[in-house]
Design an enzyme around this catalytic site. Structure first.
Site, mmCIF file in Angstrom:
data_model
loop_
_atom_site.group_PDB
_atom_site.id
_atom_site.type_symbol
_atom_site.label_atom_id
_atom_site.label_comp_id
_atom_site.label_asym_id
_atom_site.label_seq_id
_atom_site.Cartn_x
_atom_site.Cartn_y
_atom_site.Cartn_z
ATOM 1 N N VAL A 13 0.838 -1.206 0.000
ATOM 2 C CA VAL A 13 0.000 0.000 0.000
ATOM 3 C C VAL A 13 0.873 1.256 0.000
ATOM 4 O O VAL A 13 0.633 2.198 -0.771
ATOM 5 C CB VAL A 13 -0.969 0.004 1.209
ATOM 6 C CG1 VAL A 13 -1.864 1.236 1.168
ATOM 7 C CG2 VAL A 13 -1.825 -1.260 1.224
ATOM 8 N N LYS A 103 -6.412 -1.828 10.349
ATOM 9 C CA LYS A 103 -7.623 -2.274 11.065
ATOM 10 C C LYS A 103 -7.298 -3.072 12.304
ATOM 11 O O LYS A 103 -8.037 -3.035 13.290
ATOM 12 C CB LYS A 103 -8.547 -3.064 10.131
ATOM 13 C CG LYS A 103 -7.906 -4.260 9.439
ATOM 14 C CD LYS A 103 -7.258 -3.856 8.153
ATOM 15 C CE LYS A 103 -6.381 -4.945 7.584
ATOM 16 N NZ LYS A 103 -6.250 -4.936 6.155
ATOM 17 N N GLY A 132 -11.006 -1.645 1.442
ATOM 18 C CA GLY A 132 -10.103 -1.154 0.384
ATOM 19 C C GLY A 132 -10.606 0.126 -0.242
ATOM 20 O O GLY A 132 -10.684 1.165 0.414
ATOM 21 N N GLY A 185 -0.719 -9.247 -3.764
ATOM 22 C CA GLY A 185 -0.614 -8.192 -2.742
ATOM 23 C C GLY A 185 -1.896 -7.998 -1.951
ATOM 24 O O GLY A 185 -2.074 -6.969 -1.298
ATOM 25 N N ASP A 199 -8.837 -10.905 10.279
ATOM 26 C CA ASP A 199 -8.838 -9.609 9.583
ATOM 27 C C ASP A 199 -10.281 -9.126 9.387
ATOM 28 O O ASP A 199 -10.578 -7.943 9.574
ATOM 29 C CB ASP A 199 -8.110 -9.739 8.237
ATOM 30 C CG ASP A 199 -8.117 -8.436 7.468
ATOM 31 O OD1 ASP A 199 -7.342 -7.531 7.835
ATOM 32 O OD2 ASP A 199 -8.925 -8.300 6.520
ATOM 33 N N LYS A 203 -12.079 -5.705 10.936
ATOM 34 C CA LYS A 203 -12.867 -4.732 10.161
ATOM 35 C C LYS A 203 -14.281 -4.633 10.721
ATOM 36 O O LYS A 203 -14.865 -3.546 10.774
ATOM 37 C CB LYS A 203 -12.897 -5.143 8.691
ATOM 38 C CG LYS A 203 -11.525 -4.965 8.033
ATOM 39 C CD LYS A 203 -11.443 -5.698 6.717
ATOM 40 C CE LYS A 203 -10.102 -5.475 6.045
ATOM 41 N NZ LYS A 203 -9.814 -6.460 5.003
ATOM 42 N N GLY A 300 -5.418 -4.755 -2.310
ATOM 43 C CA GLY A 300 -4.485 -4.447 -3.401
ATOM 44 C C GLY A 300 -3.972 -3.022 -3.242
ATOM 45 O O GLY A 300 -4.649 -2.153 -2.681
#
Ligand code: NAP
Ligand code: HSE
Length: 430
Positions: A13, A103, A132, A185, A199, A203, A300
């Site tokens: 990122v 997050k 994203g 990625g 994950d 979130k 991504g």
């Protein structure tokens, strides 16, 4: 006036944000009225090759950023708890505005960090932490602000959705698809975070805080990942007209709020069943708006970089500071009572390996019946080899706790080998 920006981290990122800031400066100025100047990039290894990023911008010393008065916005893109948390506190203490995509950190210490930012008269942008490229933080803190949110259901992990899309289509095995997600990625530095469901839970904690104004540590969320799913069940699900998705669900009931992450079968015609690859979608139900759905690339470098830059622009214009001064959803959250998942009503898919003998079906359905679980469909696949055959059961809506008990009893039956596979089923509007 120019806004000076420093990045902490230059991985998937960070590198995409750096490249956009360096290469799309004129376009960003035209779109936002802000002149954004990348002034420093903090990394571990300043000698590593970084395409398109001048070496002169790299540093391994955070103090270079804190003491540079021409840097106004600090963007944390390292990930994990430490040193990310300490660096954010140092940035706030140095008078910087902060943006983060982390997050994990926000789900763990978000309220504390936001309160520190508000006390410092600063702000923390976090649009890129969930979904994203999807502006879901903006939707919940602004567009939907008049709504009482009843329910939020999301596909919020691009890696898992990419893997499940490949598996649902029968194209790739779990291992092949995970390698593909890492190469693209999408995955976290430790992909166990993705496939374990953690994950998505991070979130969900961030989104539930905004949807309901509550402070819930992610470790209190009931989480099942995709790491124990088997191709066989996805194949049987497909035959029955379902696609499997990893869902993050926040629902408000009279006696509490349920937050849970688990794989679920969705009828193939369901909107969320058609969210594929690294795409995410979040379905939000407000008392005034009714249903709204947000869809886009959930992982991504470049899609996420767009969300990070939107936060940099809000930090530059003062929009984010205003939100931090006024929004109780960020700094004045209440503690919530979570409803245990065992109390939730839902249909279930079960598969057991049962001995191919008279009376076995009766014993298994007897256990389900004694636990108050009514059957919608039962299918036994013909045995090609051996004495055991897969027996697939679809239940009507049943208490999750009753299914826990029934599965434990079935797994103790002598006529059943191995453990029962179980996937919850979500029906549209159910
Ligand atoms: P990544 O590729 O692993 O990059 C991490 C970067 O942090 C690397 O440049 C690394 O430096 C740097 N770093 C690590 N430890 C450091 C330390 N102690 N001091 C200074 N720099 C350090 O991670 P990523 O995928 O870009 O993710 C970054 C954040 O964005 C995470 O919070 C992630 O959850 C979040 N996010 C990621 C995506 C995605 O699609 N990847 C999407 C949304 C949000 P070196 O380069 O020198 O090793
Ligand atoms: N690893 C995360 C995912 C990155 O796959 O969704 C985006 O937050």
């Amino acid at each position: 006036m120019k806004t000076g920006v420093a990045l902490l981290g230059c991985g998937t990122v960070g590198a995409a944000v750096a490249q956009m800031l360096l290469n799309e400066k004129e376009h960003l100025l035209r779109r936002t009225g802000q002149s954004l100047e990348l002034r420093r990039v903090l990394v571990r290894d300043i000698h590593k090759r970084r395409d398109g990023i001048p070496k002169s911008l790299l540093t391994a010393a955070p103090a270079d950023i804190w003491r540079d008065e021409s840097i106004h916005v600090v963007v944390e893109l390292i990930g994990g708890l430490e040193p990310a948390q300490s660096l954010i506190f140092e940035a706030l203490a140095a008078g910087k505005r902060v943006v983060t995509a982390n997050k994990h950190l926000l789900a763990t210490h978000g309220t504390k960090i936001f309160q520190a930012a508000a006390r410092a008269g600063s702000c923390v942008g976090f649009e890129a932490s969930c979904g994203g490229a999807i502006p879901i933080v903006m939707a919940l803190t602004r567009g939907l602000i008049a709504n009482d949110i009843d329910r939020l259901i999301g596909i919020v992990n691009g890696t898992c959705n990419y893997i499940l899309t490949q598996m649902n289509a029968g194209n790739q095995t779990y291992v092949q698809a995970l390698a593909g997600a890492q190469a693209a990625g999408f995955a976290e530095a430790d992909p166990a975070m993705d496939v374990s469901g953690m994950d998505s839970a991070h979130k969900l904690a961030v989104l539930a805080a905004l949807a309901f104004g509550i402070d819930v540590p992610a470790e209190k969320i009931d989480v099942t990942g995709i790491d124990s799913l088997q191709d066989t069940d996805l194949r049987y699900g497909r035959e029955l007209g379902y696609a499997c998705k990893l869902l993050a669900i926040a629902e408000k009931f009279q006696n509490g709020i349920s937050l849970r992450v688990h794989p679920a079968f969705l009828p193939v015609r369901h909107l969320l069943a058609n969210v594929n690859g690294s795409f995410n979608a979040i379905d939000v139900y407000g008392h005034a708006s009714g249903q709204t759905i947000y869809y886009g690339r959930g992982a991504g470098g470049r899609p996420t970089a767009g969300a990070v830059i939107a936060d940099i622009v809000d930090a530059a214009t003062g929009t984010a500071e205003l939100l931090f001064r006024h929004s109780p959803l960020l700094t004045r959250r209440r503690k919530a009572t979570l409803l245990p998942t065992r109390k939730i009503l839902c249909r279930q898919y079960l598969r057991m390996n049962a001995l191919d003998r008279p009376g076995v079906m009766h014993r298994i359905t007897g256990v389900l019946g004694r636990n108050g679980i009514s059957l919608a469909a039962v299918a036994q696949h013909e045995s090609r080899a051996g004495d055991y055959v897969p027996l697939v059961v679809m239940t009507h809506a049943a208490r999750d706790g009753a299914v826990d008990r029934a599965v434990a009893q079935i797994d103790r039956l002598a006529c059943v080998r191995g453990r029962t596979a179980r996937i919850r089923v979500m029906d549209p509007g159910a």
